[in-house]
Scaffold this motif. Structure first.
Motif, short mmCIF file in Angstrom:
data_model
loop_
_atom_site.label_atom_id
_atom_site.label_comp_id
_atom_site.label_asym_id
_atom_site.label_seq_id
_atom_site.Cartn_x
_atom_site.Cartn_y
_atom_site.Cartn_z
N UNK A 57 -1.45 -18.49 2.80
CA UNK A 57 -0.07 -18.83 2.23
C UNK A 57 -0.20 -19.66 0.92
N UNK A 58 -1.05 -20.74 1.26
CA UNK A 58 -1.25 -21.90 0.19
C UNK A 58 -1.71 -21.16 -0.93
N UNK A 59 -3.01 -20.52 -0.45
CA UNK A 59 -3.94 -19.72 -1.49
C UNK A 59 -3.27 -18.92 -2.41
N UNK A 60 -2.33 -18.11 -1.75
CA UNK A 60 -1.71 -17.14 -2.34
C UNK A 60 -0.49 -17.90 -3.53
N UNK A 61 0.07 -18.89 -3.14
CA UNK A 61 0.85 -19.70 -3.75
C UNK A 61 0.17 -20.34 -5.40
N UNK A 62 -1.17 -20.70 -4.98
CA UNK A 62 -1.80 -20.90 -6.09
C UNK A 62 -2.31 -19.72 -7.08
N UNK A 63 -2.71 -18.57 -6.35
CA UNK A 63 -2.93 -17.38 -7.03
C UNK A 63 -1.82 -16.69 -7.80
N UNK A 64 -0.54 -17.19 -7.37
CA UNK A 64 0.89 -16.70 -8.18
C UNK A 64 1.25 -17.67 -9.10
N UNK A 65 0.71 -18.88 -8.98
CA UNK A 65 1.21 -19.97 -10.15
C UNK A 65 2.44 -20.81 -9.55
N UNK A 66 2.58 -20.82 -8.38
CA UNK A 66 3.71 -21.63 -8.09
C UNK A 66 3.18 -22.99 -7.50
N UNK A 67 1.94 -23.21 -7.31
CA UNK A 67 1.33 -24.42 -6.80
C UNK A 67 -0.18 -24.65 -7.73
N UNK A 68 -0.37 -25.73 -8.11
CA UNK A 68 -1.35 -26.26 -8.79
C UNK A 68 -2.79 -26.22 -7.74
N UNK A 69 -3.88 -25.74 -8.28
CA UNK A 69 -4.94 -25.56 -7.10
C UNK A 69 -5.36 -26.88 -6.63
N UNK A 70 -5.19 -28.05 -7.39
CA UNK A 70 -5.59 -29.30 -6.76
C UNK A 70 -4.52 -29.76 -5.74
N UNK A 71 -3.39 -29.45 -6.09
CA UNK A 71 -2.37 -29.80 -5.00
C UNK A 71 -2.47 -29.07 -3.73
N UNK A 72 -3.05 -27.68 -3.97
CA UNK A 72 -3.16 -26.90 -2.53
C UNK A 72 -4.40 -27.40 -1.87
N UNK A 73 -5.51 -27.57 -2.64
CA UNK A 73 -6.71 -28.35 -2.03
C UNK A 73 -6.32 -29.71 -1.12
N UNK A 74 -5.49 -30.38 -1.82
CA UNK A 74 -5.23 -31.69 -1.16
C UNK A 74 -4.56 -31.60 0.06
N UNK A 75 -3.47 -30.60 -0.01
CA UNK A 75 -2.68 -30.32 1.04
C UNK A 75 -3.61 -29.80 2.38
N UNK A 76 -4.45 -28.93 1.92
CA UNK A 76 -5.11 -28.46 3.08
C UNK A 76 -6.19 -29.32 3.71
N UNK A 77 -6.72 -30.33 2.69
CA UNK A 77 -7.55 -31.22 3.20
C UNK A 77 -7.09 -32.15 4.27
N UNK A 78 -5.84 -32.63 3.59
CA UNK A 78 -5.06 -33.55 4.38
C UNK A 78 -4.54 -32.94 6.03
N UNK A 79 -4.32 -31.69 5.80
CA UNK A 79 -3.78 -31.02 7.30
C UNK A 79 -5.19 -30.99 7.95
N UNK A 80 -6.40 -30.59 7.48
CA UNK A 80 -7.36 -30.43 8.29
C UNK A 80 -7.96 -31.72 8.88
N UNK A 81 -7.82 -32.69 8.10
CA UNK A 81 -8.16 -34.20 8.55
C UNK A 81 -7.31 -34.59 9.59
N UNK A 82 -6.02 -34.43 9.60
CA UNK A 82 -5.30 -34.66 10.61
C UNK A 82 -5.47 -33.99 11.96
N UNK A 83 -5.72 -32.49 11.81
CA UNK A 83 -5.96 -31.92 12.81
C UNK A 83 -7.64 -32.54 13.46
N UNK A 84 -8.51 -32.60 12.89
CA UNK A 84 -9.97 -33.19 12.98
C UNK A 84 -9.68 -34.46 14.08
N UNK A 85 -8.68 -35.23 13.50
CA UNK A 85 -8.35 -36.68 14.19
C UNK A 85 -7.68 -36.65 15.48
N UNK A 86 -7.34 -35.48 16.08
CA UNK A 86 -6.61 -35.17 17.18
C UNK A 86 -7.57 -35.46 18.37
#
Length: 86
Positions: A57-86
Protein backbone atom coordinates in the motif's frame (compact mmCIF):
# COMPACT_ATOMS: atom_id res chain seq x y z
CA UNK A 1 -12.28 33.11 -9.75
CA UNK A 2 -11.72 30.99 -12.84
CA UNK A 3 -12.70 32.73 -16.07
CA UNK A 4 -11.84 30.30 -18.83
CA UNK A 5 -13.49 26.96 -19.47
CA UNK A 6 -10.14 25.24 -19.12
CA UNK A 7 -9.57 26.82 -15.69
CA UNK A 8 -13.03 25.69 -14.56
CA UNK A 9 -12.30 22.18 -15.80
CA UNK A 10 -8.98 22.19 -13.92
CA UNK A 11 -10.80 23.12 -10.70
CA UNK A 12 -13.25 20.23 -11.18
CA UNK A 13 -10.43 17.82 -11.96
CA UNK A 14 -8.30 18.99 -9.04
CA UNK A 15 -11.20 18.49 -6.63
CA UNK A 16 -11.76 14.93 -7.89
CA UNK A 17 -8.04 14.13 -7.64
CA UNK A 18 -7.85 15.60 -4.12
CA UNK A 19 -10.69 13.33 -3.05
CA UNK A 20 -9.05 10.22 -4.52
CA UNK A 21 -5.63 11.09 -3.14
CA UNK A 22 -7.12 11.80 0.28
CA UNK A 23 -8.68 8.35 0.28
CA UNK A 24 -5.33 6.80 -0.69
CA UNK A 25 -3.48 8.60 2.11
CA UNK A 26 -6.17 7.59 4.59
CA UNK A 27 -5.88 3.98 3.50
CA UNK A 28 -2.09 4.04 3.95
CA UNK A 29 -2.47 5.57 7.41
CA UNK A 30 -4.92 2.84 8.39
CA UNK A 31 -2.48 0.10 7.38
CA UNK A 32 0.38 1.81 9.23
CA UNK A 33 -1.79 2.20 12.32
CA UNK A 34 -2.53 -1.55 12.29
CA UNK A 35 1.20 -2.24 12.38
CA UNK A 36 1.76 0.28 15.18
CA UNK A 37 -1.05 -1.14 17.33
CA UNK A 38 0.34 -4.66 16.90
CA UNK A 39 3.78 -3.39 17.93
CA UNK A 40 2.44 -1.62 21.02
CA UNK A 41 0.58 -4.79 22.01
CA UNK A 42 3.86 -6.69 21.66
CA UNK A 43 2.55 -9.21 19.12
CA UNK A 44 5.51 -9.71 16.80
CA UNK A 45 3.80 -12.13 14.39
CA UNK A 46 0.71 -9.91 13.96
CA UNK A 47 2.94 -6.86 13.48
CA UNK A 48 5.01 -8.66 10.82
CA UNK A 49 1.85 -9.75 8.99
CA UNK A 50 0.42 -6.23 9.18
CA UNK A 51 3.68 -4.83 7.80
CA UNK A 52 3.55 -7.30 4.89
CA UNK A 53 0.12 -5.93 3.94
CA UNK A 54 1.13 -2.30 4.58
CA UNK A 55 4.26 -2.31 2.41
CA UNK A 56 2.47 -2.74 -0.94
CA UNK A 57 0.00 0.00 0.00
CA UNK A 58 2.83 2.38 0.84
CA UNK A 59 4.60 1.47 -2.41
CA UNK A 60 1.39 2.07 -4.33
CA UNK A 61 1.12 5.49 -2.70
CA UNK A 62 4.58 6.31 -4.01
CA UNK A 63 3.70 5.07 -7.49
CA UNK A 64 0.51 7.16 -7.54
CA UNK A 65 2.35 10.25 -6.36
CA UNK A 66 0.62 10.81 -3.01
CA UNK A 67 3.76 10.12 -1.00
CA UNK A 68 7.43 10.85 -1.60
CA UNK A 69 9.60 7.77 -2.04
CA UNK A 70 11.98 8.74 0.77
CA UNK A 71 9.05 9.26 3.15
CA UNK A 72 7.76 5.80 2.29
CA UNK A 73 11.20 4.26 2.73
CA UNK A 74 11.59 5.99 6.10
CA UNK A 75 8.18 4.76 7.29
CA UNK A 76 8.86 1.17 6.23
CA UNK A 77 12.33 1.25 7.78
CA UNK A 78 11.09 2.58 11.11
CA UNK A 79 8.23 0.09 11.26
CA UNK A 80 10.47 -2.89 10.46
CA UNK A 81 13.01 -1.66 13.01
CA UNK A 82 10.33 -1.53 15.71
CA UNK A 83 9.15 -5.04 14.81
CA UNK A 84 12.71 -6.38 14.94
CA UNK A 85 13.13 -4.86 18.39
CA UNK A 86 10.21 -6.89 19.78
Amino acid sequence: MANTLQAKKRIRRNNKRAEVNGARISRIRSYVKKVETAVTEGDKQAAADALKTAQPEIAKGVAKGVMHKNTAARKMSRLSKRIAAL
